[in-house]
Design a protein around this motif. Structure first.
Motif, PDB file in Angstrom:
ATOM      1  N   GLY A  47       0.834  -1.184   0.000  1.00  0.00           N
ATOM      2  CA  GLY A  47       0.000   0.000   0.000  1.00  0.00           C
ATOM      3  C   GLY A  47       0.875   1.242   0.000  1.00  0.00           C
ATOM      4  N   GLY A  53       3.466   1.663   3.176  1.00  0.00           N
ATOM      5  CA  GLY A  53       4.665   0.851   3.142  1.00  0.00           C
ATOM      6  C   GLY A  53       5.692   1.477   2.202  1.00  0.00           C
ATOM      7  N   VAL A  99       3.352  -2.363   7.787  1.00  0.00           N
ATOM      8  CA  VAL A  99       2.202  -1.530   8.133  1.00  0.00           C
ATOM      9  C   VAL A  99       1.128  -2.434   8.723  1.00  0.00           C
ATOM     10  CG1 VAL A  99       0.448   0.054   7.285  1.00  0.00           C
ATOM     11  CG2 VAL A  99       2.758   0.114   6.309  1.00  0.00           C
ATOM     12  N   GLU A 143      -3.073  -0.708   6.915  1.00  0.00           N
ATOM     13  CA  GLU A 143      -2.747   0.058   5.708  1.00  0.00           C
ATOM     14  C   GLU A 143      -3.929   0.948   5.334  1.00  0.00           C
ATOM     15  OE1 GLU A 143      -1.347   2.044   3.318  1.00  0.00           O
ATOM     16  OE2 GLU A 143       0.241   0.533   3.450  1.00  0.00           O
ATOM     17  N   GLN A 203      -2.624  -6.227   8.612  1.00  0.00           N
ATOM     18  CA  GLN A 203      -1.530  -7.189   8.534  1.00  0.00           C
ATOM     19  C   GLN A 203      -1.372  -7.930   9.866  1.00  0.00           C
ATOM     20  OE1 GLN A 203       0.893  -8.099   5.998  1.00  0.00           O
ATOM     21  NE2 GLN A 203       1.120  -9.668   7.576  1.00  0.00           N
TER      22      GLN A 203
END
Length: 396
Positions: free
Chosen positions: A97, A100, A145, A148, A155
């Protein structure tokens, strides 16, 4: 000669249901207007101690080095990176994303040897992917991240943390959008450094960045062979100002923003973390019921969806900006558009902090139905609001 503005600041009233900032409670706004004291005033120093302790509760950590950086969430990102790395250090960053990618950019600017591993926007990394990348590159720091904001994907961290530490690396996570909305368990997950922002699930205006560093991270900072590249964000000096032992002056802290954060943290903890997380989950599920009843789909798999950031696919034939403009101009509701490859393809609907309410879900769905109808999208009138109402009346 330029004319001087002759009207006072008078912003419109909005319902902030985008990716941030979120709605701010009246008590937090009132705290901003409290009398300003000096940055070394005994009252303010005591308030700083309380902010630190409440941040530890929110991060679920005992980390001594936990404080609010003077700056937005991006300043928190830079703080973590610039203090943990020196020129030439290897940094491995997962990019799935926009944020990151931003983390990788910042690390590169500070002289790190950066390697990225990638997933398409809206997906997350498996433990095996991370383990393989860490074994191959042998980095000092691995950055991921947690929430995100550009995609609405969450995550998983615990198992990944284990494989990162098994290879001797430190783990850095971005929890700008997750802190205060879903569990962020720094100690249980064995996270070495994390940063957030005040303007998402904490429902405080943007301007401060909560950060926390493990003892291992502090030891790595103390073992540096070179000065931290940023004077303003150098924790070796800033932490002395936040320390009850030294209180060494570093910079003039944003006094009233810390008042606001103190109030926001107190409200979050008084609500109770479990109750707060459940509120975000329930309102997300109510919104989901309405979204699906309208025939719309989410952009990420249900198993990894963030409850506070709902990325919804824009149906074919519907113009992104037209709908968002109508929501804003006719109903006073702000939502966000997609970023990167999701631009023009998704709406990002925030249910963060004070904005995560049943009434906001129902208001938004009614306004969205109106906007979609004006765009020629076909659906059963009233279906979204009815489905959400049914969930709130009968859901778990």
């Amino acid at each position: 000669m330029v004319e001087r503005p002759n009207s006072p600041v008078c912003p419109p009233s909005r319902v902030l249901m985008g990716p941030g900032p979120s709605d701010v409670s009246p008590s937090v706004l009132a705290a901003l207007g409290a009398p300003t004291v000096g940055h070394l005033d005994p009252y303010f120093l005591g308030l700083m101690d309380e902010v630190q302790q409440m941040l530890r509760e929110l991060f679920q950590t005992k980390n001594s080095l936990t404080l609010a950086v003077s700056g937005t969430g991006s300043a928190g990102m830079e703080t973590c990176i610039v203090n943990l790395i020196e020129p030439g250090d290897r940094v491995l960053i997962g990019v799935n994303g926009v944020f990151g990618g931003r983390m990788a950019d910042v690390a590169t600017r500070y002289g790190a040897e950066v390697r990225t591993f990638e997933r398409p926007f809206g997906e997350v990394f498996s433990t095996e992917e991370v383990a393989e990348a860490v074994r191959e590159f042998q980095p000092k720091v691995v950055g991921l991240v947690h929430a995100e904001t550009s995609t609405g994907a969450c995550q998983p961290i615990p198992e990944i943390s284990k494989v990162v530490h098994d290879q001797g690396a430190m783990l850095l996570i971005d929890c700008v959008t997750s802190l205060g909305g879903i569990p962020v368990q720094i100690d249980e997950w064995n996270v070495d450094a994390a940063y957030s922002g005040t303007q998402k699930c904490l429902s405080c205006p943007p301007g401060l960045a909560p950060v926390t560093f493990s003892n291992r991270a502090v030891e790595a900072m103390d073992a540096r062979s070179s000065k931290v590249a940023s004077w303003y964000l150098d924790m070796s000096m800033v932490r002395n100002y936040w320390s009850g032992q030294s209180r060494a002056y570093h910079h003039t802290a944003p006094i009233n923003m810390n008042y606001a954060l103190h109030t926001a943290l107190r409200e979050a903890l008084e609500e109770g973390l479990d109750a707060r997380f459940d509120r975000h989950r329930r309102n997300h599920l109510g919104l989901r019921a309405g979204i699906e009843a309208l025939g719309l789909k989410y952009a990420v798999d249900e198993s990894i969806r963030l409850p506070m950031l709902n990325a919804v696919l824009i149906p074919e034939g519907v113009d992104d900006k037209t709908v968002r403009g109508r929501l804003l101009n006719e109903f006073g509701i702000e939502i966000g558009g997609g970023l990167g490859p999701m631009a023009g393809k998704t709406w990002r609907i925030g249910l963060m902090g004070a904005a995560s309410t049943t009434s906001n879900v129902l208001l938004f769905l009614a306004a969205l139905e109106n906007s979609l109808q004006s765009s020629g999208y076909q659906f059963t009138a009233g279906a979204g609001v009815a489905a959400a109402n049914d969930y709130f009346s009968n859901g778990n």
